[in-house]
Design a protein around this motif. Structure first.
Motif, PDB file in Angstrom:
ATOM      1  N   LEU A 104       0.766  -1.311  -0.008  1.00  0.00           N
ATOM      2  CA  LEU A 104      -0.044   0.150   0.080  1.00  0.00           C
ATOM      3  C   LEU A 104       0.906   1.097  -0.177  1.00  0.00           C
ATOM      4  O   LEU A 104       2.045   1.276   0.670  1.00  0.00           O
ATOM      5  CB  LEU A 104      -0.966  -0.080   1.236  1.00  0.00           C
ATOM      6  CG  LEU A 104      -1.893  -0.977   1.229  1.00  0.00           C
ATOM      7  CD1 LEU A 104      -2.805  -0.823   2.563  1.00  0.00           C
ATOM      8  CD2 LEU A 104      -2.970  -0.822  -0.110  1.00  0.00           C
ATOM      9  N   GLU A 105       0.372   1.984  -0.987  1.00  0.00           N
ATOM     10  CA  GLU A 105       1.299   3.259  -0.798  1.00  0.00           C
ATOM     11  C   GLU A 105       0.162   4.830  -0.916  1.00  0.00           C
ATOM     12  O   GLU A 105      -0.626   4.397  -1.318  1.00  0.00           O
ATOM     13  CB  GLU A 105       1.865   3.577  -2.352  1.00  0.00           C
ATOM     14  CG  GLU A 105       3.036   2.504  -2.229  1.00  0.00           C
ATOM     15  CD  GLU A 105       3.720   2.616  -3.721  1.00  0.00           C
ATOM     16  OE1 GLU A 105       3.623   3.690  -4.471  1.00  0.00           O
ATOM     17  OE2 GLU A 105       4.630   1.982  -3.963  1.00  0.00           O
ATOM     18  N   ASN A 106       0.467   5.542  -0.081  1.00  0.00           N
ATOM     19  CA  ASN A 106      -0.394   6.639   0.012  1.00  0.00           C
ATOM     20  C   ASN A 106      -0.327   7.688  -1.238  1.00  0.00           C
ATOM     21  O   ASN A 106       0.796   8.119  -1.714  1.00  0.00           O
ATOM     22  CB  ASN A 106      -0.127   7.450   1.304  1.00  0.00           C
ATOM     23  CG  ASN A 106      -0.110   6.686   2.489  1.00  0.00           C
ATOM     24  OD1 ASN A 106      -1.154   6.016   2.582  1.00  0.00           O
ATOM     25  ND2 ASN A 106       0.519   6.851   3.523  1.00  0.00           N
ATOM     26  N   ILE A 107      -1.543   8.282  -1.717  1.00  0.00           N
ATOM     27  CA  ILE A 107      -1.483   9.152  -2.583  1.00  0.00           C
ATOM     28  C   ILE A 107      -2.470  10.389  -2.018  1.00  0.00           C
ATOM     29  O   ILE A 107      -3.650   9.937  -1.806  1.00  0.00           O
ATOM     30  CB  ILE A 107      -1.899   8.679  -4.083  1.00  0.00           C
ATOM     31  CG1 ILE A 107      -3.348   7.756  -4.122  1.00  0.00           C
ATOM     32  CG2 ILE A 107      -1.077   7.628  -4.470  1.00  0.00           C
ATOM     33  CD1 ILE A 107      -3.831   7.531  -5.287  1.00  0.00           C
ATOM     34  N   GLY A 108      -1.968  11.634  -2.111  1.00  0.00           N
ATOM     35  CA  GLY A 108      -2.702  12.376  -1.674  1.00  0.00           C
ATOM     36  C   GLY A 108      -2.889  12.520  -0.131  1.00  0.00           C
ATOM     37  O   GLY A 108      -1.978  11.986   0.605  1.00  0.00           O
TER      38      GLY A 108
END
Length: 339
Positions: free
Chosen positions: A208-212
Protein backbone atom coordinates in the motif's frame (compact mmCIF):
# COMPACT_ATOMS: atom_id res chain seq x y z
CA UNK A 1 -35.03 -23.17 -43.76
CA UNK A 2 -31.72 -23.66 -41.93
CA UNK A 3 -29.56 -20.72 -40.93
CA UNK A 4 -25.95 -20.52 -42.04
CA UNK A 5 -24.79 -21.43 -38.53
CA UNK A 6 -27.14 -24.41 -38.34
CA UNK A 7 -25.81 -25.65 -41.68
CA UNK A 8 -22.26 -25.24 -40.40
CA UNK A 9 -23.09 -27.20 -37.28
CA UNK A 10 -24.50 -30.06 -39.31
CA UNK A 11 -21.44 -30.01 -41.58
CA UNK A 12 -18.82 -30.66 -38.91
CA UNK A 13 -20.09 -31.39 -35.41
CA UNK A 14 -17.48 -34.07 -34.75
CA UNK A 15 -13.85 -33.43 -33.84
CA UNK A 16 -10.62 -34.91 -35.15
CA UNK A 17 -7.10 -34.11 -33.95
CA UNK A 18 -5.10 -34.03 -37.17
CA UNK A 19 -1.72 -32.41 -36.58
CA UNK A 20 0.90 -31.78 -33.92
CA UNK A 21 4.03 -29.70 -33.47
CA UNK A 22 6.45 -28.62 -30.78
CA UNK A 23 9.33 -26.26 -30.09
CA UNK A 24 11.85 -26.06 -27.27
CA UNK A 25 14.23 -23.46 -25.93
CA UNK A 26 17.82 -24.00 -27.05
CA UNK A 27 19.71 -23.55 -23.77
CA UNK A 28 20.01 -26.78 -21.78
CA UNK A 29 20.61 -26.81 -18.03
CA UNK A 30 21.56 -30.19 -16.60
CA UNK A 31 21.28 -31.39 -13.02
CA UNK A 32 25.04 -31.01 -12.71
CA UNK A 33 24.70 -27.37 -13.80
CA UNK A 34 22.16 -26.77 -11.04
CA UNK A 35 24.47 -28.33 -8.47
CA UNK A 36 26.78 -25.37 -9.11
CA UNK A 37 24.20 -22.86 -7.85
CA UNK A 38 22.22 -24.74 -5.16
CA UNK A 39 22.93 -27.58 -2.75
CA UNK A 40 21.79 -30.49 -4.90
CA UNK A 41 23.11 -33.25 -7.15
CA UNK A 42 22.14 -35.25 -10.20
CA UNK A 43 21.32 -38.25 -8.01
CA UNK A 44 19.15 -36.19 -5.65
CA UNK A 45 17.12 -34.65 -8.49
CA UNK A 46 16.86 -37.79 -10.63
CA UNK A 47 15.79 -40.08 -7.81
CA UNK A 48 13.06 -37.71 -6.60
CA UNK A 49 11.72 -36.33 -9.86
CA UNK A 50 13.02 -38.33 -12.85
CA UNK A 51 14.38 -35.12 -14.40
CA UNK A 52 17.88 -35.06 -15.91
CA UNK A 53 17.84 -31.72 -17.74
CA UNK A 54 15.59 -28.88 -18.79
CA UNK A 55 15.51 -26.28 -21.58
CA UNK A 56 15.53 -22.64 -20.51
CA UNK A 57 14.60 -19.73 -22.78
CA UNK A 58 16.84 -16.69 -22.88
CA UNK A 59 16.40 -14.43 -25.93
CA UNK A 60 13.36 -16.19 -27.44
CA UNK A 61 9.92 -14.90 -26.42
CA UNK A 62 7.08 -17.19 -25.43
CA UNK A 63 5.06 -15.91 -28.39
CA UNK A 64 7.84 -16.84 -30.80
CA UNK A 65 8.25 -20.36 -29.41
CA UNK A 66 4.48 -20.90 -29.32
CA UNK A 67 4.25 -19.74 -32.95
CA UNK A 68 6.97 -22.21 -33.99
CA UNK A 69 5.04 -25.08 -32.42
CA UNK A 70 1.82 -23.83 -33.97
CA UNK A 71 3.28 -23.54 -37.46
CA UNK A 72 4.65 -27.08 -37.24
CA UNK A 73 1.26 -28.41 -36.14
CA UNK A 74 -0.45 -26.59 -39.02
CA UNK A 75 2.07 -28.00 -41.53
CA UNK A 76 1.66 -31.50 -40.09
CA UNK A 77 -2.12 -31.23 -40.52
CA UNK A 78 -1.79 -30.30 -44.19
CA UNK A 79 -3.39 -26.90 -43.66
CA UNK A 80 -2.10 -23.33 -44.00
CA UNK A 81 -2.25 -20.51 -41.45
CA UNK A 82 -5.10 -18.95 -43.41
CA UNK A 83 -7.19 -22.08 -42.77
CA UNK A 84 -7.13 -21.53 -39.00
CA UNK A 85 -10.32 -20.05 -37.53
CA UNK A 86 -9.35 -19.92 -33.84
CA UNK A 87 -6.15 -20.00 -31.79
CA UNK A 88 -6.28 -20.90 -28.10
CA UNK A 89 -3.00 -20.33 -26.27
CA UNK A 90 -2.80 -22.18 -22.97
CA UNK A 91 -0.21 -20.35 -20.88
CA UNK A 92 0.37 -18.95 -17.42
CA UNK A 93 3.51 -17.07 -18.43
CA UNK A 94 2.57 -14.74 -21.31
CA UNK A 95 4.94 -12.10 -22.65
CA UNK A 96 2.18 -9.59 -21.96
CA UNK A 97 -0.13 -9.85 -18.96
CA UNK A 98 -2.99 -8.83 -21.26
CA UNK A 99 -2.33 -11.97 -23.31
CA UNK A 100 0.03 -13.32 -25.98
CA UNK A 101 -2.34 -15.25 -28.26
CA UNK A 102 -2.82 -12.28 -30.60
CA UNK A 103 0.96 -11.94 -30.94
CA UNK A 104 1.13 -15.62 -31.86
CA UNK A 105 -1.63 -15.12 -34.42
CA UNK A 106 0.36 -12.30 -36.02
CA UNK A 107 3.64 -14.24 -36.10
CA UNK A 108 1.94 -17.27 -37.63
CA UNK A 109 0.12 -15.18 -40.21
CA UNK A 110 -3.26 -16.64 -39.31
CA UNK A 111 -4.98 -13.39 -40.21
CA UNK A 112 -8.46 -14.94 -40.38
CA UNK A 113 -8.26 -16.41 -36.87
CA UNK A 114 -9.48 -14.99 -33.60
CA UNK A 115 -7.06 -15.67 -30.73
CA UNK A 116 -7.20 -15.67 -26.96
CA UNK A 117 -5.24 -16.93 -23.95
CA UNK A 118 -6.54 -19.55 -21.53
CA UNK A 119 -4.90 -19.69 -18.10
CA UNK A 120 -5.21 -22.97 -16.23
CA UNK A 121 -1.54 -23.67 -15.42
CA UNK A 122 -0.56 -27.31 -15.93
CA UNK A 123 -4.15 -28.24 -16.82
CA UNK A 124 -4.18 -25.59 -19.54
CA UNK A 125 -3.72 -27.82 -22.57
CA UNK A 126 -6.49 -30.24 -21.57
CA UNK A 127 -8.86 -27.39 -20.73
CA UNK A 128 -8.03 -25.70 -24.05
CA UNK A 129 -8.58 -28.89 -26.01
CA UNK A 130 -12.04 -29.23 -24.47
CA UNK A 131 -12.77 -25.55 -25.10
CA UNK A 132 -11.78 -25.94 -28.76
CA UNK A 133 -14.13 -28.90 -29.09
CA UNK A 134 -17.10 -26.82 -27.98
CA UNK A 135 -16.53 -24.20 -30.69
CA UNK A 136 -16.26 -26.98 -33.27
CA UNK A 137 -19.29 -28.92 -32.06
CA UNK A 138 -21.37 -25.76 -32.06
CA UNK A 139 -20.46 -25.19 -35.70
CA UNK A 140 -18.82 -21.83 -35.02
CA UNK A 141 -15.29 -22.76 -36.16
CA UNK A 142 -13.87 -25.62 -38.21
CA UNK A 143 -10.06 -25.48 -37.72
CA UNK A 144 -8.77 -24.67 -34.25
CA UNK A 145 -5.11 -24.44 -33.25
CA UNK A 146 -4.50 -25.31 -29.59
CA UNK A 147 -1.09 -24.36 -28.21
CA UNK A 148 0.33 -25.09 -24.77
CA UNK A 149 3.38 -22.95 -23.96
CA UNK A 150 5.05 -21.87 -20.74
CA UNK A 151 8.27 -20.24 -19.59
CA UNK A 152 8.13 -21.04 -15.89
CA UNK A 153 11.84 -20.28 -15.62
CA UNK A 154 10.79 -16.61 -15.49
CA UNK A 155 9.14 -17.16 -12.14
CA UNK A 156 11.49 -19.60 -10.42
CA UNK A 157 13.60 -18.72 -7.39
CA UNK A 158 16.92 -20.12 -8.60
CA UNK A 159 18.12 -20.29 -5.00
CA UNK A 160 15.30 -22.62 -3.95
CA UNK A 161 16.34 -26.20 -4.67
CA UNK A 162 12.83 -27.54 -4.07
CA UNK A 163 11.45 -25.69 -7.11
CA UNK A 164 14.32 -24.62 -9.38
CA UNK A 165 15.12 -28.24 -10.28
CA UNK A 166 11.62 -28.90 -11.60
CA UNK A 167 10.75 -26.47 -14.36
CA UNK A 168 11.66 -25.97 -18.00
CA UNK A 169 10.40 -23.98 -20.99
CA UNK A 170 8.69 -25.28 -24.12
CA UNK A 171 5.69 -25.26 -26.44
CA UNK A 172 3.48 -27.88 -28.07
CA UNK A 173 0.44 -27.65 -30.31
CA UNK A 174 -2.30 -29.60 -32.04
CA UNK A 175 -4.81 -28.78 -34.78
CA UNK A 176 -8.42 -29.81 -34.18
CA UNK A 177 -10.81 -30.01 -37.12
CA UNK A 178 -14.53 -30.43 -37.50
CA UNK A 179 -15.65 -33.66 -39.14
CA UNK A 180 -19.15 -34.63 -40.27
CA UNK A 181 -18.44 -38.36 -40.26
CA UNK A 182 -16.72 -39.03 -36.94
CA UNK A 183 -16.08 -37.59 -33.51
CA UNK A 184 -12.68 -38.57 -32.16
CA UNK A 185 -12.91 -36.59 -28.91
CA UNK A 186 -14.48 -39.47 -27.02
CA UNK A 187 -14.86 -38.09 -23.50
CA UNK A 188 -13.55 -35.55 -21.02
CA UNK A 189 -13.82 -34.37 -17.42
CA UNK A 190 -12.56 -31.15 -15.80
CA UNK A 191 -12.32 -30.20 -12.10
CA UNK A 192 -11.20 -27.34 -9.85
CA UNK A 193 -10.68 -26.84 -6.11
CA UNK A 194 -9.71 -23.31 -5.14
CA UNK A 195 -9.58 -24.26 -1.46
CA UNK A 196 -6.19 -25.86 -2.20
CA UNK A 197 -4.81 -22.87 -4.12
CA UNK A 198 -2.08 -22.17 -1.58
CA UNK A 199 -0.37 -25.52 -2.23
CA UNK A 200 0.93 -24.33 -5.62
CA UNK A 201 0.79 -20.74 -6.74
CA UNK A 202 2.48 -17.71 -8.22
CA UNK A 203 0.79 -14.91 -6.36
CA UNK A 204 0.61 -11.14 -6.59
CA UNK A 205 2.35 -9.30 -3.76
CA UNK A 206 1.36 -5.68 -3.28
CA UNK A 207 2.31 -2.81 -0.99
CA UNK A 208 0.00 0.00 0.00
CA UNK A 209 1.22 3.45 -0.95
CA UNK A 210 -0.40 6.72 0.06
CA UNK A 211 -1.49 9.17 -2.60
CA UNK A 212 -2.84 12.55 -1.58
CA UNK A 213 -4.20 13.04 1.89
CA UNK A 214 -6.54 10.09 2.32
CA UNK A 215 -6.15 7.74 -0.67
CA UNK A 216 -4.05 4.63 -1.24
CA UNK A 217 -2.97 2.44 -4.12
CA UNK A 218 -1.74 -1.15 -4.08
CA UNK A 219 1.52 -1.28 -6.00
CA UNK A 220 3.49 -4.49 -6.50
CA UNK A 221 4.12 -7.48 -8.72
CA UNK A 222 4.11 -11.24 -8.90
CA UNK A 223 6.37 -13.29 -6.63
CA UNK A 224 8.16 -16.56 -7.40
CA UNK A 225 6.53 -19.99 -7.63
CA UNK A 226 5.80 -21.59 -4.26
CA UNK A 227 4.80 -25.21 -3.83
CA UNK A 228 4.01 -27.73 -1.12
CA UNK A 229 5.42 -30.76 -2.93
CA UNK A 230 4.02 -33.35 -0.53
CA UNK A 231 0.46 -32.00 -0.82
CA UNK A 232 0.66 -31.68 -4.61
CA UNK A 233 1.86 -35.29 -4.86
CA UNK A 234 -0.99 -36.50 -2.63
CA UNK A 235 -3.51 -34.51 -4.65
CA UNK A 236 -2.23 -35.80 -8.00
CA UNK A 237 -2.06 -39.51 -7.20
CA UNK A 238 -5.57 -39.42 -5.73
CA UNK A 239 -7.41 -37.18 -8.19
CA UNK A 240 -5.78 -37.92 -11.55
CA UNK A 241 -6.73 -41.63 -11.76
CA UNK A 242 -10.26 -40.67 -10.74
CA UNK A 243 -10.65 -37.98 -13.41
CA UNK A 244 -9.25 -40.28 -16.12
CA UNK A 245 -11.71 -43.01 -15.14
CA UNK A 246 -14.58 -40.50 -15.31
CA UNK A 247 -13.49 -39.38 -18.77
CA UNK A 248 -13.25 -43.01 -19.88
CA UNK A 249 -16.74 -43.65 -18.50
CA UNK A 250 -18.09 -40.76 -20.57
CA UNK A 251 -16.33 -42.28 -23.59
CA UNK A 252 -17.87 -45.71 -22.84
CA UNK A 253 -14.35 -47.13 -22.57
CA UNK A 254 -12.15 -48.77 -19.94
CA UNK A 255 -8.44 -48.57 -19.27
CA UNK A 256 -8.03 -51.72 -21.38
CA UNK A 257 -9.07 -49.65 -24.43
CA UNK A 258 -6.31 -47.07 -23.89
CA UNK A 259 -3.37 -47.41 -26.26
CA UNK A 260 -1.36 -44.54 -24.76
CA UNK A 261 -1.40 -42.59 -21.51
CA UNK A 262 0.14 -39.10 -21.55
CA UNK A 263 0.12 -37.32 -18.21
CA UNK A 264 1.33 -33.84 -17.42
CA UNK A 265 5.08 -34.29 -17.04
CA UNK A 266 5.48 -33.08 -13.45
CA UNK A 267 7.22 -35.89 -11.60
CA UNK A 268 8.11 -39.48 -12.53
CA UNK A 269 6.84 -40.75 -9.20
CA UNK A 270 3.42 -39.22 -9.87
CA UNK A 271 3.32 -40.67 -13.39
CA UNK A 272 4.26 -44.15 -12.14
CA UNK A 273 1.74 -44.02 -9.26
CA UNK A 274 -1.14 -42.92 -11.52
CA UNK A 275 -0.39 -45.58 -14.14
CA UNK A 276 -0.17 -48.23 -11.40
CA UNK A 277 -3.53 -47.25 -9.91
CA UNK A 278 -5.13 -47.39 -13.36
CA UNK A 279 -3.39 -50.71 -14.08
CA UNK A 280 -1.98 -49.30 -17.32
CA UNK A 281 1.32 -51.04 -18.17
CA UNK A 282 4.54 -49.04 -18.39
CA UNK A 283 4.91 -49.69 -22.14
CA UNK A 284 1.72 -47.70 -22.74
CA UNK A 285 2.90 -44.66 -20.77
CA UNK A 286 4.62 -41.87 -22.71
CA UNK A 287 7.16 -39.80 -20.78
CA UNK A 288 9.86 -37.30 -21.74
CA UNK A 289 10.20 -35.64 -18.35
CA UNK A 290 13.87 -36.56 -18.11
CA UNK A 291 14.73 -34.29 -21.05
CA UNK A 292 12.50 -31.28 -20.40
CA UNK A 293 11.35 -31.12 -16.79
CA UNK A 294 7.94 -29.67 -15.99
CA UNK A 295 6.93 -27.41 -18.91
CA UNK A 296 3.41 -26.82 -17.52
CA UNK A 297 0.79 -26.41 -20.30
CA UNK A 298 3.38 -27.44 -22.91
CA UNK A 299 4.18 -30.83 -21.40
CA UNK A 300 1.34 -32.96 -22.84
CA UNK A 301 1.45 -31.69 -26.45
CA UNK A 302 5.26 -31.78 -26.37
CA UNK A 303 5.22 -35.45 -25.30
CA UNK A 304 2.49 -36.22 -27.84
CA UNK A 305 4.44 -34.67 -30.70
CA UNK A 306 7.62 -36.55 -29.81
CA UNK A 307 5.76 -39.86 -29.62
CA UNK A 308 4.25 -39.23 -33.06
CA UNK A 309 7.66 -38.39 -34.54
CA UNK A 310 9.10 -41.57 -33.04
CA UNK A 311 6.34 -43.59 -34.68
CA UNK A 312 4.83 -44.83 -31.43
CA UNK A 313 1.36 -43.38 -31.94
CA UNK A 314 -0.54 -44.61 -34.99
CA UNK A 315 -3.72 -43.35 -36.63
CA UNK A 316 -6.71 -44.71 -34.75
CA UNK A 317 -4.90 -45.12 -31.41
CA UNK A 318 -6.86 -44.14 -28.30
CA UNK A 319 -4.97 -41.63 -26.18
CA UNK A 320 -5.79 -40.62 -22.60
CA UNK A 321 -4.29 -37.31 -21.50
CA UNK A 322 -4.52 -35.66 -18.11
CA UNK A 323 -3.26 -32.34 -16.80
CA UNK A 324 -3.13 -31.28 -13.16
CA UNK A 325 -1.65 -28.47 -11.14
CA UNK A 326 -2.10 -24.94 -9.85
CA UNK A 327 -5.56 -23.71 -9.10
CA UNK A 328 -5.82 -26.44 -8.06
CA UNK A 329 -7.17 -27.77 -11.33
CA UNK A 330 -7.19 -31.13 -13.05
CA UNK A 331 -8.80 -32.71 -16.06
CA UNK A 332 -8.64 -35.52 -18.59
CA UNK A 333 -9.53 -36.05 -22.21
CA UNK A 334 -9.84 -39.23 -24.26
CA UNK A 335 -9.35 -38.94 -28.01
CA UNK A 336 -8.58 -41.08 -31.00
CA UNK A 337 -5.63 -39.84 -33.03
CA UNK A 338 -5.94 -38.88 -36.68
CA UNK A 339 -8.60 -38.33 -39.28
Amino acid sequence: MQSVKESARDAHNGITVIGSGSAIATQVISNDDLSQIVDTSDDWISSRTGIKKRHIATSTSLSELAAQAGLRAIAHSGLTPLDIDLIILATSTPDDLFGSAAQVQSIIGATRAVAFDLTAACSGFVFSLVTASQFIRNGVYRNVLVIGADFLSRWVDWGDRTTCVLFGDGAGAVVCQGNSEKDNLLGFEMCSNGALNNTLNLSYQGNLENIGEDKQINNGGFSNITMNGREVYRFAVNKVPEVIEKALFRAHLTTDDVDWLILHQANKRIIDAVASRLKIPEQKVITNLHNYGNTSAASIPLALDEALKEGKIKSGDVIAVSGFGAGLSWGASIFRWGR
